[in-house]
Design an enzyme around this catalytic site. Structure first.
Site, short mmCIF file in Angstrom:
data_model
loop_
_atom_site.label_atom_id
_atom_site.label_comp_id
_atom_site.label_asym_id
_atom_site.label_seq_id
_atom_site.Cartn_x
_atom_site.Cartn_y
_atom_site.Cartn_z
N LYS A 5 -85.73 -81.54 14.01
CA LYS A 5 -85.27 -82.92 13.86
C LYS A 5 -84.40 -83.32 15.05
CE LYS A 5 -84.96 -82.80 8.78
NZ LYS A 5 -85.81 -83.95 8.44
N ARG A 11 -92.44 -80.16 0.20
CA ARG A 11 -93.66 -80.08 -0.62
C ARG A 11 -94.23 -78.66 -0.65
NH1 ARG A 11 -96.27 -84.58 3.07
NH2 ARG A 11 -94.03 -85.01 3.17
#
Length: 504
Positions: free
Chosen positions: A280, A354
């Protein structure tokens, strides 16, 4: 802090402070009019003089009002009486509490719960006022060496209702609010902890401590070695690059009959998400400690559930892991075999939540659940779609969607349902595996939910994306405690339905 409800006339109240409303333009509320009458027009004179207009955010603090038994009177601007919204009501309560806490009044009787909000009753008014009060007073200063102490903090608050007939509903609202507020505080405290302390192991320790505190909660911990035996390889891949191993914490709340199927709440617990190899940007990366906001909300909801002693069975799961870059971290291009046997091509290691959740959603099949709700700070796309005020709800099951939306409306912890049409599934296609872990930029929140749906075929399931609502950025940075209120209301409703079914 102590809370109570009562029904009485303002002129008969003896307290450190009495709180009444003023509407625009310069018009006293009913309780204010009663105080004005016994004070021989003292309050109305101040209004005519323009000391307070009644606009939301305005307050006027008075001492020694003639013939009033209470030491102080706090006039609070409530805006236009017929146009008062739910959001404005909570703003009014927050302003009231902030003012009271700064005045040195140790106790107060508040008549603002009598304000009329369209479609809402006394239960809602008292519950929201109590929750808003606790939220307003919350402060996380555990790591500050110089703590700011209020001179004489507010210790007791009584909400007055219009008639004795309303007391039962008011008391129920207060009971529910105190449980929710306790759960929300637990959620905030956990989420606000720094990631060097709040690791997956720390999450498991908190789950164990909750089980030790409440008789009906039994905690079970699944460590990395056990996950490997279970072939939870997708979950483990995410944690591979971190020095902090993964832990999955299961809190079993047994309040119902032994044959009653459990409701399962699954919380994404990424105690820090660097993005992994798909790193990130550095700006605001510190806020990625909040990527365990889903797990924190499940923890808070389980505490609220235990405090309410609801007659249902619930399993709360904290899916703890940390996503870090390292020489042994998983990579874009890797193909993972999930616990279900389905394979996933990793296109982005920053779509890791996920990959953790899919194995947990397979794991919970063994409980033969009544339903499963997962809560996750899953996608930035949900923030783009719904902002920071509304959580995203996705489910193929209409009945469960209606239940969660109803709980959202009742608790004022807002959620909005997004579609999950089959067409979105095509975006997850991979030439090398059964699916990819991302579906591109379009409808990112929906394709993430579609990914999870592939692991939930054996039970009723819903997904709450709380990426935009679990925490605040900026000057007031910190966990919001959401969606503890929504989840608790959902469980309250389920318990009431269960009780009705048993008694019918």
């Amino acid at each position: 802090m102590e809370f109570s409800v009562k029904s009485g006339s303002p002129e008969k109240q003896r307290s450190a402070c009495i709180v009444v409303g003023v509407f625009e333009p310069r018009r006293l509320s009913r309780a204010g009019e009663q105080l004005d009458e016994i004070s021989e027009g003292y309050l109305s004179t101040l209004l005519r003089r323009g000391d307070i207009e009644g606009k939301i955010g305005q307050v006027l603090f008075l001492h020694n009002v003639p013939n009033v038994l209470s030491e102080r009177v706090l006039l609070v601007g409530c805006g236009k009486e017929r146009e008062l919204t739910e959001t404005q009501y909570k703003q009014i309560i927050a302003k009231t509490i902030t003012t009271l806490n700064d005045t040195g009044a140790l106790e107060a009787i508040c008549f603002l719960s009598e304000l009329h909000i369209k479609g809402r009753d006394t239960y809602w008014a008292v519950r929201q006022a109590t929750e808003a009060t606790q939220d307003c007073l919350y402060n996380f200063d555990k790591f500050k060496t110089n703590k700011e102490n209020t001179r004489r903090p507010l210790r007791k608050l009584t909400f007055n209702v219009t008639s004795r007939k309303e007391l039962a509903r008011a008391e129920l609202g207060l009971q529910h609010a105190l449980a929710v507020a306790s759960g929300a505080k637990a959620c905030k405290d956990l989420a606000n902890m720094p990631p060097n302390i709040c690791t997956p192991l720390y999450l498991s320790e908190q789950a164990i401590a909750l089980g030790q505190r409440f008789e009906k909660i039994t905690t079970e911990i699944v460590d990395s070695e056990q996950m490997a035996e279970l072939k939870m390889d997708s979950y483990l891949a995410v944690a591979k690059g971190s020095a902090n191993p993964a832990y999955m914490s299961l809190m079993h709340y047994n309040g119902g009959n032994a044959d009653q199927k459990p409701i399962v709440l699954v919380g994404k617990g990424l105690t820090f998400d660097s993005g992994g190899i798909s790193l990130k940007p550095g700006e605001a990366m510190d806020e990625m400690k909040y990527d365990m906001g889903g797990a924190a909300s499940v923890f808070g909801a389980m505490k609220a559930l235990a405090k309410l002693n609801l007659p249902i069975n619930v399993i709360g799961i904290l899916a703890g892991a940390e996503n870090m870059p390292a020489g042994n971290a998983y990579r874009p291009g890797d193909i993972l075999t999930t616990m279900s046997g389905q394979t996933v091509e990793v296109l982005n290691t920053d779509a890791e939540g996920r990959l953790v959740l899919c194995d947990v959603l397979t794991y919970v099949e063994r409980f033969e659940p009544d339903c499963v709700v997962d809560i996750a700070t899953l996608t930035g796309a949900c923030i783009m779609a719904l902002g920071h005020h509304i959580s995203g709800l996705m489910t193929p099951h209409k009945g469960l969607a209606n239940e969660l939306l109803s709980a959202s409306n009742q608790s004022s912890d807002k959620a909005w349902q997004l579609p999950m049409d089959d067409e979105f599934q095509k975006q997850l296609e991979s030439p090398f595996a059964d699916m990819a872990n991302i579906g591109g930029r379009p409808a990112g929140s929906i394709t993430a939910a579609c990914f999870l749906s592939r692991f939930t075929k054996s039970y009723t399931w819903a997904h709450l994306d709380v990426a935009g609502t679990a925490w605040r950025s900026g000057a007031n940075k910190g966990s919001t405690g959401r969606p503890v209120s929504l989840l608790t209301q959902f469980l309250i409703n389920r318990s009431e339905n269960e009780t009705t079914a048993v008694n019918s």
